[in-house]
Design a protein around this motif. Sequence first.
Motif, PDB file in Angstrom:
ATOM      1  N   LYS A 169     -16.922   5.780  35.419  1.00  0.00           N
ATOM      2  CA  LYS A 169     -17.058   6.565  36.656  1.00  0.00           C
ATOM      3  C   LYS A 169     -16.085   6.097  37.730  1.00  0.00           C
ATOM      4  CE  LYS A 169     -21.023   9.107  36.268  1.00  0.00           C
ATOM      5  NZ  LYS A 169     -21.134  10.515  36.559  1.00  0.00           N
ATOM      6  N   CYS A 170     -16.004   4.788  37.943  1.00  0.00           N
ATOM      7  CA  CYS A 170     -15.207   4.297  39.073  1.00  0.00           C
ATOM      8  C   CYS A 170     -14.052   3.400  38.636  1.00  0.00           C
ATOM      9  CB  CYS A 170     -16.102   3.554  40.067  1.00  0.00           C
ATOM     10  SG  CYS A 170     -16.674   1.962  39.452  1.00  0.00           S
ATOM     11  N   CYS A 195     -21.880  -1.582  35.544  1.00  0.00           N
ATOM     12  CA  CYS A 195     -20.685  -1.537  36.387  1.00  0.00           C
ATOM     13  C   CYS A 195     -20.800  -2.631  37.448  1.00  0.00           C
ATOM     14  CB  CYS A 195     -20.586  -0.160  37.040  1.00  0.00           C
ATOM     15  SG  CYS A 195     -19.212  -0.038  38.195  1.00  0.00           S
ATOM     16  N   ASN A 210     -19.419  -2.594  40.320  1.00  0.00           N
ATOM     17  CA  ASN A 210     -19.355  -1.973  41.638  1.00  0.00           C
ATOM     18  C   ASN A 210     -20.761  -1.568  42.082  1.00  0.00           C
ATOM     19  OD1 ASN A 210     -18.929  -0.427  43.884  1.00  0.00           O
ATOM     20  ND2 ASN A 210     -17.598   1.058  42.888  1.00  0.00           N
ATOM     21  N   CYS A 239     -15.945   0.624  33.879  1.00  0.00           N
ATOM     22  CA  CYS A 239     -16.837   1.738  34.197  1.00  0.00           C
ATOM     23  C   CYS A 239     -16.080   3.050  34.051  1.00  0.00           C
ATOM     24  CB  CYS A 239     -17.340   1.560  35.623  1.00  0.00           C
ATOM     25  SG  CYS A 239     -18.292   2.943  36.206  1.00  0.00           S
ATOM     26  N   ASN A 294     -23.318   3.774  38.087  1.00  0.00           N
ATOM     27  CA  ASN A 294     -23.392   3.054  36.818  1.00  0.00           C
ATOM     28  C   ASN A 294     -23.806   1.596  37.006  1.00  0.00           C
ATOM     29  OD1 ASN A 294     -22.790   5.225  35.275  1.00  0.00           O
ATOM     30  ND2 ASN A 294     -20.704   4.617  34.776  1.00  0.00           N
ATOM     31  N   CYS A 332     -21.592   2.095  42.818  1.00  0.00           N
ATOM     32  CA  CYS A 332     -21.423   3.064  41.741  1.00  0.00           C
ATOM     33  C   CYS A 332     -22.768   3.328  41.076  1.00  0.00           C
ATOM     34  CB  CYS A 332     -20.435   2.502  40.725  1.00  0.00           C
ATOM     35  SG  CYS A 332     -20.253   3.529  39.273  1.00  0.00           S
TER      36      CYS A 332
END
Length: 75
Positions: free
Chosen positions: A54-55, A33, A35, A52, A40, A38
């Motif tokens: 997740k985000c 990811c 980010n 990603c 990940n 994050c």
Amino acid sequence: MLYKRCSKCSASAKEKDANFCSNCGQRFEENHCSNEECENNKINLDKNDCYCFKCGKKTTYFIKGYSQVQTDLPF
Ligand SMILES: [Zn+2]
Ligand SMILES: [Zn+2]
């Protein structure tokens, strides 16, 4: 199945666990990811993942053009 791609010469890895490009010696990178906050960012994502899960930020492979958004899945 395709393995990791070299960020320098775009050659594919010969083995799943290869750490260096056999063509130019560049170290292979995993897909993360983009980010940094994050979780990940520190976890290896699937090499085909563009975002990603997740985000929702772009993955490093997607930013570098290794993975592409697939709109027409064959299954
Ligand atoms: Zn290479
Ligand atoms: Zn993320």
